[in-house]
Write a protein that holds these residues in place. Structure first.
Motif, PDB file in Angstrom:
ATOM      1  N   ASN A  31     -18.804  -2.409  -8.934  1.00 34.43           N
ATOM      2  CA  ASN A  31     -18.253  -1.118  -9.333  1.00 34.43           C
ATOM      3  C   ASN A  31     -17.133  -0.662  -8.397  1.00 34.43           C
ATOM      4  N   VAL A  32     -17.287  -0.934  -7.108  1.00 32.41           N
ATOM      5  CA  VAL A  32     -16.222  -0.610  -6.151  1.00 32.41           C
ATOM      6  C   VAL A  32     -14.979  -1.443  -6.458  1.00 32.41           C
ATOM      7  N   TRP A  33     -15.174  -2.728  -6.724  1.00 31.79           N
ATOM      8  CA  TRP A  33     -14.041  -3.595  -7.076  1.00 31.79           C
ATOM      9  C   TRP A  33     -13.329  -3.069  -8.327  1.00 31.79           C
ATOM     10  N   ALA A  34     -14.109  -2.671  -9.327  1.00 31.05           N
ATOM     11  CA  ALA A  34     -13.524  -2.172 -10.577  1.00 31.05           C
ATOM     12  C   ALA A  34     -12.713  -0.903 -10.332  1.00 31.05           C
ATOM     13  N   ALA A  35     -13.196  -0.028  -9.447  1.00 31.90           N
ATOM     14  CA  ALA A  35     -12.471   1.202  -9.138  1.00 31.90           C
ATOM     15  C   ALA A  35     -11.157   0.890  -8.424  1.00 31.90           C
ATOM     16  N   GLU A  36     -11.188  -0.062  -7.515  1.00 33.30           N
ATOM     17  CA  GLU A  36      -9.965  -0.446  -6.809  1.00 33.30           C
ATOM     18  C   GLU A  36      -8.959  -1.086  -7.778  1.00 33.30           C
ATOM     19  N   TRP A  37      -9.448  -1.879  -8.723  1.00 39.17           N
ATOM     20  CA  TRP A  37      -8.584  -2.493  -9.738  1.00 39.17           C
ATOM     21  C   TRP A  37      -7.919  -1.394 -10.571  1.00 39.17           C
ATOM     22  N   TRP A  38      -8.717  -0.386 -10.958  1.00 40.87           N
ATOM     23  CA  TRP A  38      -8.196   0.693 -11.788  1.00 40.87           C
ATOM     24  C   TRP A  38      -7.169   1.527 -11.028  1.00 40.87           C
ATOM     25  N   GLN A  39      -7.426   1.763  -9.747  1.00 37.67           N
ATOM     26  CA  GLN A  39      -6.446   2.476  -8.930  1.00 37.67           C
ATOM     27  C   GLN A  39      -5.108   1.730  -8.917  1.00 37.67           C
ATOM     28  N   ASP A  40      -5.175   0.419  -8.792  1.00 42.82           N
ATOM     29  CA  ASP A  40      -3.957  -0.390  -8.764  1.00 42.82           C
ATOM     30  C   ASP A  40      -3.199  -0.283 -10.081  1.00 42.82           C
ATOM     31  N   LEU A  41      -3.944  -0.201 -11.202  1.00 43.48           N
ATOM     32  CA  LEU A  41      -3.303  -0.069 -12.510  1.00 43.48           C
ATOM     33  C   LEU A  41      -2.601   1.274 -12.651  1.00 43.48           C
ATOM     34  N   ILE A  42      -3.321   2.353 -12.383  1.00 42.09           N
ATOM     35  CA  ILE A  42      -2.793   3.676 -12.720  1.00 42.09           C
ATOM     36  C   ILE A  42      -1.719   4.155 -11.747  1.00 42.09           C
ATOM     37  N   LYS A  43      -1.631   3.558 -10.554  1.00 44.63           N
ATOM     38  CA  LYS A  43      -0.568   3.984  -9.641  1.00 44.63           C
ATOM     39  C   LYS A  43       0.739   3.232  -9.896  1.00 44.63           C
ATOM     40  N   ASN A  44       0.703   2.255 -10.815  1.00 44.87           N
ATOM     41  CA  ASN A  44       1.934   1.558 -11.178  1.00 44.87           C
ATOM     42  C   ASN A  44       2.757   2.457 -12.099  1.00 44.87           C
ATOM     43  N   PRO A  45       3.985   2.794 -11.742  1.00 37.92           N
ATOM     44  CA  PRO A  45       4.764   3.767 -12.518  1.00 37.92           C
ATOM     45  C   PRO A  45       5.174   3.284 -13.900  1.00 37.92           C
ATOM     46  N   GLN A  46       5.065   1.981 -14.166  1.00 43.22           N
ATOM     47  CA  GLN A  46       5.383   1.480 -15.500  1.00 43.22           C
ATOM     48  C   GLN A  46       4.139   1.365 -16.370  1.00 43.22           C
ATOM     49  N   ALA A  47       3.002   1.117 -15.740  1.00 44.92           N
ATOM     50  CA  ALA A  47       1.785   0.868 -16.507  1.00 44.92           C
ATOM     51  C   ALA A  47       1.225   2.128 -17.139  1.00 44.92           C
ATOM     52  N   THR A  48       1.173   3.220 -16.373  1.00 44.81           N
ATOM     53  CA  THR A  48       0.580   4.460 -16.891  1.00 44.81           C
ATOM     54  C   THR A  48       1.453   5.653 -16.519  1.00 44.81           C
ATOM     55  N   PRO A  49       1.517   6.677 -17.363  1.00 43.42           N
ATOM     56  CA  PRO A  49       2.342   7.859 -17.059  1.00 43.42           C
ATOM     57  C   PRO A  49       1.698   8.715 -15.970  1.00 43.42           C
ATOM     58  N   PRO A  50       2.510   9.382 -15.167  1.00 42.73           N
ATOM     59  CA  PRO A  50       1.970  10.236 -14.108  1.00 42.73           C
ATOM     60  C   PRO A  50       1.528  11.587 -14.651  1.00 42.73           C
ATOM     61  N   GLY A  51       0.807  12.340 -13.822  1.00 46.18           N
ATOM     62  CA  GLY A  51       0.466  13.707 -14.186  1.00 46.18           C
ATOM     63  C   GLY A  51      -0.953  13.863 -14.688  1.00 46.18           C
ATOM     64  N   THR A  52      -1.356  15.100 -14.900  1.00 45.25           N
ATOM     65  CA  THR A  52      -2.702  15.436 -15.378  1.00 45.25           C
ATOM     66  C   THR A  52      -2.681  15.534 -16.893  1.00 45.25           C
ATOM     67  N   ARG A  53      -3.575  14.794 -17.526  1.00 42.24           N
ATOM     68  CA  ARG A  53      -3.591  14.763 -18.985  1.00 42.24           C
ATOM     69  C   ARG A  53      -5.033  14.788 -19.487  1.00 42.24           C
ATOM     70  N   ASP A  54      -5.192  15.100 -20.756  1.00 38.08           N
ATOM     71  CA  ASP A  54      -6.477  14.920 -21.414  1.00 38.08           C
ATOM     72  C   ASP A  54      -6.278  13.953 -22.576  1.00 38.08           C
ATOM     73  N   LYS A  55      -7.326  13.718 -23.341  1.00 37.68           N
ATOM     74  CA  LYS A  55      -7.251  12.719 -24.406  1.00 37.68           C
ATOM     75  C   LYS A  55      -6.267  13.130 -25.492  1.00 37.68           C
ATOM     76  N   LYS A  56      -6.178  14.412 -25.755  1.00 37.08           N
ATOM     77  CA  LYS A  56      -5.243  14.874 -26.770  1.00 37.08           C
ATOM     78  C   LYS A  56      -3.812  14.513 -26.389  1.00 37.08           C
ATOM     79  N   VAL A  57      -3.468  14.707 -25.121  1.00 37.80           N
ATOM     80  CA  VAL A  57      -2.110  14.405 -24.663  1.00 37.80           C
ATOM     81  C   VAL A  57      -1.853  12.907 -24.699  1.00 37.80           C
ATOM     82  N   SER A  58      -2.856  12.111 -24.318  1.00 41.18           N
ATOM     83  CA  SER A  58      -2.659  10.654 -24.326  1.00 41.18           C
ATOM     84  C   SER A  58      -2.445  10.147 -25.749  1.00 41.18           C
ATOM     85  N   ARG A  59      -3.122  10.754 -26.714  1.00 40.69           N
ATOM     86  CA  ARG A  59      -2.905  10.374 -28.112  1.00 40.69           C
ATOM     87  C   ARG A  59      -1.497  10.752 -28.567  1.00 40.69           C
ATOM     88  N   GLU A  60      -1.057  11.942 -28.175  1.00 40.90           N
ATOM     89  CA  GLU A  60       0.286  12.377 -28.549  1.00 40.90           C
ATOM     90  C   GLU A  60       1.339  11.429 -27.968  1.00 40.90           C
TER      91      GLU A  60
END
Length: 455
Positions: A256-285
């Motif tokens: 589980n720790v490994w999975a969290a570190e993997w996810w951190q690496d994904l979401i801090k990549n500026p091309q992979a995921t958008p920055p900022g605070t969002r909810d599911k409605k915004v991600s769908r939009e």
């Protein structure tokens, strides 16, 4: 459609207090017995059955449920079925209060992980044991998610409505522009590479519209896609199996720790995921607006997309959640199965008539109506039929994923403490994925808090 995460802050403390009160009362009362069928009106006498559900506030479900009742009344004109409930966010507090007051509906719809919590709120149990009825009906192996509707080895609900799982929706045009073949995404590492590649096509475009913020999905996307497949359980090991004891808390296990570190690496990549605070409605939009090439969601998203703009359907693709490679071993995805199941209250004056309606809901004519809810009908036979696949080609893929691609679904532990455990997990996820706190430190702290909760 509502987000399928049933971890709500508001009712956690209320349920905990209610369970304590129920325990105290049980010392003074032998509990309530199921209503006797002999008290039910004879055939043809007018009766009223109340039907309590959290999804009626959503238009596709309202249409489906209204149509079900209208069809049933063609052959049962003496039965009035009154639907009540509230919006999803407030449903669980309301249901808790009603059960403690003994005013809950004759029929109550929940999800499997809710059964144990709400059944414990009344001394002797809130709902009717359905073992004999389900076994006599021959439905035991014919409904998706029926095996999840047990408490202490007995059935307390019928999986007679609909279900959903999760997969990865993608934009066909964005994949084509980026030169990505969706069939090439077999593992989460492939998924990460594709997300980065999609985000590199042009400014303002991202690969994956994940939820990063205060919404509960900040935890669930991470553990459904990564952590649970490799660890077997985010709360307890062995597929969230019991005994549910403090020393078996699994949240800070090495996988589980490994999975969290993997996810951190994904979401801090500026091309992979958008920055900022969002909810599911915004991600769908963001997905609908062409700002993100992929998102995680369930079959209800198909209907939402069609309602948003039918032209978007031509560009909507779907793939299963990828496998996860950890320490040289490949793990199949094991996402939640989300059946909406129905229970009968012990306080009901008409339990046999309530069962008759619930059993009819598993029929082919009823399942055809339920298909309009946007989820997948619970009857395996109907969901596998050519009729359903022809009319619902994208949604039918979820059934194929469940049967042929995914490992058995790992569900949240069916215990009264789940609300508290899930809130601790959400807090830890916010620390890790918004604050980028060291994953092991955050999960070690979460583990201690969970142990205190279990004690």
């Amino acid at each position: 459609m509502v987000d399928r995460n049933r971890k709500k802050k508001g009712w956690t403390a209320l349920i905990a207090a209610a369970v304590t009160l129920s325990t105290v009362l049980s010392a003074c009362s032998g509990g309530k017995e199921p209503a006797s069928a002999s008290n039910a009106p004879s055939d043809g006498d007018p009766i009223t059955i109340s039907f309590e559900t959290s999804v009626y506030a959503e238009e596709p479900h309202k249409k489906a449920i209204d149509a079900l009742i209208a069809k049933y009344n063609e052959t049962h004109p003496n039965v009035t079925i009154k639907v009540h409930g509230t919006d999803y966010e407030n449903y669980w507090d309301k249901l808790t209060t009603e059960i403690l007051a003994g005013t809950q509906g004759d029929i109550v719809q929940v999800y499997p992980e809710n059964i144990a919590t709400y059944n414990a709120l009344q001394s002797g149990g809130t709902f009717v044991n359905l073992d004999e009825k389900i076994q006599a009906s021959g439905l035991e192996d014919k409904l998706v998610g029926q095996e999840l509707s047990k408490v202490d080895g007995s059935y307390y609900a019928l999986s007679n409505y609909a279900w959903g799982s999760t997969g990865i929706f993608y934009s066909k045009s964005m994949f084509e522009a980026a030169g990505i073949d969706p069939a090439s995404i077999q593992t989460m590492d492939d998924f990460k590479e594709a997300a980065i590649q999609l985000g590199g096509v042009k400014d303002g475009q991202y690969g994956f519209s994940s939820v990063i913020g205060t919404h509960p999905f900040i935890a669930s996307e991470w553990y459904r896609l990564l952590a649970r497949p490799v660890s077997g359980g985010i709360y307890f090991p062995d597929g969230e199996a019991g005994p549910y004891e403090a020393d078996r808390i699994n949240v800070n296990s090495a996988p589980n720790v490994w999975a969290a570190e993997w996810w951190q690496d994904l979401i801090k990549n500026p091309q992979a995921t958008p920055p900022g605070t969002r909810d599911k409605k915004v991600s769908r939009e963001m997905f609908w607006n062409g700002q993100a090439g992929m998102m995680m969601d369930g079959p209800w998203f198909i209907g939402m997309t069609k309602e948003r703009d039918e032209a978007l359907m031509d560009d909507l693709g779907l793939m299963p959640q990828p496998s996860v490679v950890y320490e040289g071993q490949t793990y199949k995805p094991n996402p939640h199965n989300y059946p909406i199941v129905s229970m009968i209250s012990k306080d009901s004056k008409h339990p046999d008539e309530a069962w008759e309606f619930l059993e009819w809901m598993t029929s082919r004519e009823a399942q055809q109506i339920i298909a309009g809810s946007g989820m997948i009908p619970s009857s395996k036979e109907y969901a596998e039929s050519e009729e359903y696949k022809t009319e619902n080609p994208l949604a039918a893929q979820f059934f194929d994923f469940q049967e042929n691609v995914y490992a058995p679904a790992v569900m949240d532990p069916p215990i009264p403490e789940l609300g508290s455990l899930s809130q601790i997990l959400i807090n830890a996820a916010q620390e890790m994925f918004v604050g980028m706190k060291d994953a092991k430190t955050a999960l070690d702290s979460a583990a201690e808090q969970m142990k205190d909760t279990m004690h």
